[in-house]
Design an enzyme around this catalytic site. Structure first.
Site, PDB file in Angstrom:
ATOM      1  N   ASP A 155      33.944   2.128   6.017  1.00 29.78           N
ATOM      2  CA  ASP A 155      32.549   2.277   6.457  1.00 29.78           C
ATOM      3  C   ASP A 155      32.493   2.488   7.976  1.00 29.78           C
ATOM      4  O   ASP A 155      31.890   1.722   8.708  1.00 29.78           O
ATOM      5  CB  ASP A 155      31.732   1.053   6.039  1.00 29.78           C
ATOM      6  CG  ASP A 155      31.689   0.892   4.533  1.00 29.78           C
ATOM      7  OD1 ASP A 155      30.628   1.138   3.942  1.00 29.78           O
ATOM      8  OD2 ASP A 155      32.731   0.545   3.928  1.00 29.78           O
ATOM      9  N   ASP A 182      32.967   6.089   3.026  1.00 32.40           N
ATOM     10  CA  ASP A 182      31.870   6.085   4.004  1.00 32.40           C
ATOM     11  C   ASP A 182      32.396   6.443   5.389  1.00 32.40           C
ATOM     12  O   ASP A 182      32.701   5.568   6.206  1.00 32.40           O
ATOM     13  CB  ASP A 182      31.125   4.749   4.013  1.00 32.40           C
ATOM     14  CG  ASP A 182      30.158   4.619   2.840  1.00 32.40           C
ATOM     15  OD1 ASP A 182      30.088   5.563   2.030  1.00 32.40           O
ATOM     16  OD2 ASP A 182      29.481   3.580   2.739  1.00 32.40           O
ATOM     17  N   TYR A 185      28.470   8.822   7.733  1.00 29.90           N
ATOM     18  CA  TYR A 185      27.084   8.407   7.542  1.00 29.90           C
ATOM     19  C   TYR A 185      26.126   9.535   7.933  1.00 29.90           C
ATOM     20  O   TYR A 185      25.053   9.299   8.481  1.00 29.90           O
ATOM     21  CB  TYR A 185      26.763   7.142   8.345  1.00 29.90           C
ATOM     22  CG  TYR A 185      27.297   5.885   7.680  1.00 29.90           C
ATOM     23  CD1 TYR A 185      26.459   5.046   6.957  1.00 29.90           C
ATOM     24  CD2 TYR A 185      28.642   5.568   7.759  1.00 29.90           C
ATOM     25  CE1 TYR A 185      26.945   3.903   6.342  1.00 29.90           C
ATOM     26  CE2 TYR A 185      29.146   4.429   7.139  1.00 29.90           C
ATOM     27  CZ  TYR A 185      28.298   3.607   6.432  1.00 29.90           C
ATOM     28  OH  TYR A 185      28.789   2.489   5.810  1.00 29.90           O
ATOM     29  N   ASN A 215      29.692   6.116  -1.126  1.00 30.96           N
ATOM     30  CA  ASN A 215      28.371   6.562  -1.568  1.00 30.96           C
ATOM     31  C   ASN A 215      27.671   7.428  -0.526  1.00 30.96           C
ATOM     32  O   ASN A 215      26.841   8.285  -0.868  1.00 30.96           O
ATOM     33  CB  ASN A 215      27.496   5.353  -1.910  1.00 30.96           C
ATOM     34  CG  ASN A 215      27.381   4.364  -0.771  1.00 30.96           C
ATOM     35  OD1 ASN A 215      28.387   3.804  -0.329  1.00 30.96           O
ATOM     36  ND2 ASN A 215      26.168   4.116  -0.291  1.00 30.96           N
ATOM     37  N   HIS A 301      36.078   2.465  -3.014  1.00 29.74           N
ATOM     38  CA  HIS A 301      34.963   2.126  -2.130  1.00 29.74           C
ATOM     39  C   HIS A 301      34.209   0.861  -2.553  1.00 29.74           C
ATOM     40  O   HIS A 301      34.112  -0.092  -1.783  1.00 29.74           O
ATOM     41  CB  HIS A 301      33.987   3.289  -2.012  1.00 29.74           C
ATOM     42  CG  HIS A 301      32.942   3.060  -0.954  1.00 29.74           C
ATOM     43  ND1 HIS A 301      33.264   2.883   0.372  1.00 29.74           N
ATOM     44  CD2 HIS A 301      31.583   2.946  -1.025  1.00 29.74           C
ATOM     45  CE1 HIS A 301      32.162   2.687   1.084  1.00 29.74           C
ATOM     46  NE2 HIS A 301      31.127   2.712   0.254  1.00 29.74           N
ATOM     47  N   HIS A 311      25.351  -5.676  -2.437  1.00 30.78           N
ATOM     48  CA  HIS A 311      26.048  -4.823  -3.400  1.00 30.78           C
ATOM     49  C   HIS A 311      26.706  -5.610  -4.539  1.00 30.78           C
ATOM     50  O   HIS A 311      27.745  -5.198  -5.058  1.00 30.78           O
ATOM     51  CB  HIS A 311      27.086  -3.948  -2.700  1.00 30.78           C
ATOM     52  CG  HIS A 311      26.511  -3.075  -1.627  1.00 30.78           C
ATOM     53  ND1 HIS A 311      25.555  -2.126  -1.890  1.00 30.78           N
ATOM     54  CD2 HIS A 311      26.757  -3.018  -0.294  1.00 30.78           C
ATOM     55  CE1 HIS A 311      25.233  -1.508  -0.759  1.00 30.78           C
ATOM     56  NE2 HIS A 311      25.936  -2.031   0.218  1.00 30.78           N
ATOM     57  N   HIS A 338      32.275  -0.590   1.410  1.00 30.34           N
ATOM     58  CA  HIS A 338      30.918  -0.692   0.870  1.00 30.34           C
ATOM     59  C   HIS A 338      30.148  -1.902   1.391  1.00 30.34           C
ATOM     60  O   HIS A 338      29.034  -1.762   1.914  1.00 30.34           O
ATOM     61  CB  HIS A 338      30.958  -0.694  -0.650  1.00 30.34           C
ATOM     62  CG  HIS A 338      29.675  -0.303  -1.312  1.00 30.34           C
ATOM     63  ND1 HIS A 338      28.857   0.706  -0.828  1.00 30.34           N
ATOM     64  CD2 HIS A 338      29.055  -0.777  -2.435  1.00 30.34           C
ATOM     65  CE1 HIS A 338      27.802   0.834  -1.616  1.00 30.34           C
ATOM     66  NE2 HIS A 338      27.891  -0.051  -2.582  1.00 30.34           N
ATOM     67  N   VAL A 339      30.680  -3.102   1.222  1.00 33.17           N
ATOM     68  CA  VAL A 339      30.045  -4.293   1.770  1.00 33.17           C
ATOM     69  C   VAL A 339      30.398  -4.358   3.252  1.00 33.17           C
ATOM     70  O   VAL A 339      31.577  -4.365   3.618  1.00 33.17           O
ATOM     71  CB  VAL A 339      30.520  -5.561   1.046  1.00 33.17           C
ATOM     72  CG1 VAL A 339      29.933  -6.804   1.706  1.00 33.17           C
ATOM     73  CG2 VAL A 339      30.125  -5.508  -0.425  1.00 33.17           C
ATOM     74  N   HIS A 340      29.396  -4.437   4.110  1.00 35.28           N
ATOM     75  CA  HIS A 340      29.620  -4.360   5.550  1.00 35.28           C
ATOM     76  C   HIS A 340      30.038  -5.713   6.117  1.00 35.28           C
ATOM     77  O   HIS A 340      29.316  -6.356   6.894  1.00 35.28           O
ATOM     78  CB  HIS A 340      28.365  -3.841   6.239  1.00 35.28           C
ATOM     79  CG  HIS A 340      28.003  -2.454   5.813  1.00 35.28           C
ATOM     80  ND1 HIS A 340      26.783  -1.877   6.077  1.00 35.28           N
ATOM     81  CD2 HIS A 340      28.717  -1.511   5.128  1.00 35.28           C
ATOM     82  CE1 HIS A 340      26.753  -0.650   5.569  1.00 35.28           C
ATOM     83  NE2 HIS A 340      27.912  -0.421   4.992  1.00 35.28           N
TER      84      HIS A 340
END
Length: 445
Positions: A155, A182, A185, A215, A301, A311, A338-340
């Site tokens: 990400d 990711d 962005y 995503n 991801h 998520h 995915h999870v920040h």
């Protein structure tokens, strides 16, 4: 370089997507006191070269002894050639490749060049020039033996935190950059793909970047624009054909003389037992000889295990479809984004601690513009060994056939602080794990 903190972008066809940024929020990590950083502003990196000069240069592995060089030119007639050699300014080899471009609503990309060069010697610095003009770049090929070091960043985005993370990454040498989804962005705003390419060029042009989609790469609008991953597939061509895959969204590759096998899976393409990805994964795992390949690593991801409230459950259907395959193959580590935030689990299989299962790591904290996911489920699961919502990056140094060292480096602007670390032992060294493979998995593999 321009820094922007917008709250909304206007899309073509008057489709409006609002991007919300949260102000500073201060909480404390469960492990010790730490002030969490706010989200960063977008950095828009401008184009400062001529139309025919290469920009957005990045390299990726393309087979055991080849590298793919990718770049963009505004000049659609610029040649897709790479000159290269082992001394600065002395190019004794040249390769030709292919080029492509794409349109997205009213946006038209520059010419995107992909050139595969080689055969190349391991652990060697090569100097190269793209399209016969512009600056000289260099990269180092990975070593053919241990030790080898990976940087893992998920990400990533293009914010001031991204810039800080990349600075910390470059402060210490490594061999390969792994990114579990990711990237830019851009989210439909195609110029942000160009800006991202220019931002990461200093890093991505001198060490191979191996990525898989997240995503934010989908960029599909039902009915209006049904095409998925158009920009991602055009710009970030990975060695899927070399690994027998039919899709750029999932592939595999070997490093360190086939001692490490890395599998990049697609969380946003079909993955059930009837899918092409599932069948490819079966075949890919079946080819692995753990006597020759003691380490097997997977990146995807959407995490299969996650105690953050963000998520929740989004990777569950993929876990149910594919976890048995990874468990049966004795995969050592699974990295997700995915999870920040950052989270490291113990070895797990089917929601239980299992010494023969993979270690699961969530590392979606590279520098995204959406901020950190700061809320965790409580009471804390005994499966979760360390969790913290901070920006940062990870390093996996594989020392030999049996041992590797994993460390997560919290990003605090000026220094990269090692906040979590652990020694890992390859499952190939476990007589118990390698000697008892469930019969159902034997049938599948």
């Amino acid at each position: 370089m321009e820094i922007r903190c917008p709250r909304a972008f206007l899309l073509p066809l008057t489709v409006v997507f609002f991007i919300f940024f949260f102000g500073p929020q201060f909480l404390f990590a469960s492990e010790k006191e730490y002030t969490r950083p706010p989200p960063g502003c977008i950095i828009f990196t401008k184009h400062d070269r001529s139309e025919s000069e290469p920009q957005q240069v990045h390299v990726s592995l393309a087979g055991s002894d080849h590298m793919r060089v990718t770049w963009v030119t505004d000049d659609h007639e610029a040649p897709s050639t790479v000159e290269y050699g082992t001394a600065p300014g002395q190019y004794n080899a040249m390769a030709r490749g292919e080029n492509t471009s794409y349109t997205y609503f009213f946006y038209s990309s520059g010419e995107i060049h992909h050139v595969k060069i080689g055969p190349l010697k391991p652990d060697t610095t090569y100097y190269y020039r793209c399209g016969g003009c512009g600056p000289e770049f260099s990269f180092k090929t990975p070593p053919s033996t241990f030790p080898i070091e990976f940087v893992v960043v998920g990400d990533l985005g293009q914010t001031d935190w991204t810039k800080s993370t990349l600075k910390h990454v470059e402060s210490k040498d490594y061999d390969i950059f792994l990114l579990p989804g990711d990237l830019s962005y851009a989210d439909f705003q195609q110029p942000l793909w160009d800006s991202f390419g220019r931002l990461v060029e200093p890093t991505a042009s001198h060490r191979p970047w191996m990525v898989t989609e997240g995503n934010h790469e989908i960029e599909m609008l039902p009915i209006i624009y049904p095409h998925r991953f158009k920009a991602y597939n055009a710009r970030w061509l990975m060695p899927y054909e070399e690994s027998g895959s039919e899709s750029n969204l999932y592939y595999s590759f070997d490093v360190a003389g086939r001692s490490i096998h890395i599998i990049m899976l697609g969380s946003y393409t079909e993955f059930d037992s009837d899918s092409a990805q599932y069948k490819w994964l079966q075949q890919d795992l079946a080819k692995i000889d753990r006597k020759m390949t003691p380490w097997v690593i997977v990146l995807l991801h959407a995490p299969w295990y996650n105690t953050n409230t963000a998520h929740q459950g989004e990777g569950e259907s993929m876990r149910k479809a594919m976890e048995q395959l990874l468990y049966g193959a004795r995969v050592d580590i699974v990295f997700a984004g995915h999870v920040h935030a950052y989270e490291r689990f113990t070895r797990i299989h089917d929601n239980n601690a299992d010494s023969c299962g993979p270690v699961y790591v969530t590392i979606g904290d590279g520098g995204n513009r959406e901020g950190l996911a700061m809320s965790y489920k409580n009471p804390r699961s005994p499966l979760s060994m360390f969790r913290e919502a901070s920006f940062g990056h990870g390093r996996l140094r594989v020392l030999n056939h049996t041992h590797a060292h994993w460390s997560w480096h919290r990003n605090n602007e000026t220094d990269a602080v090692v906040a979590d670390e652990v020694w890992l032992e390859s499952l190939s060294a476990s007589k118990t794990c390698m000697g008892q493979q469930p019969s159902s998995l034997k049938d599948e593999l």
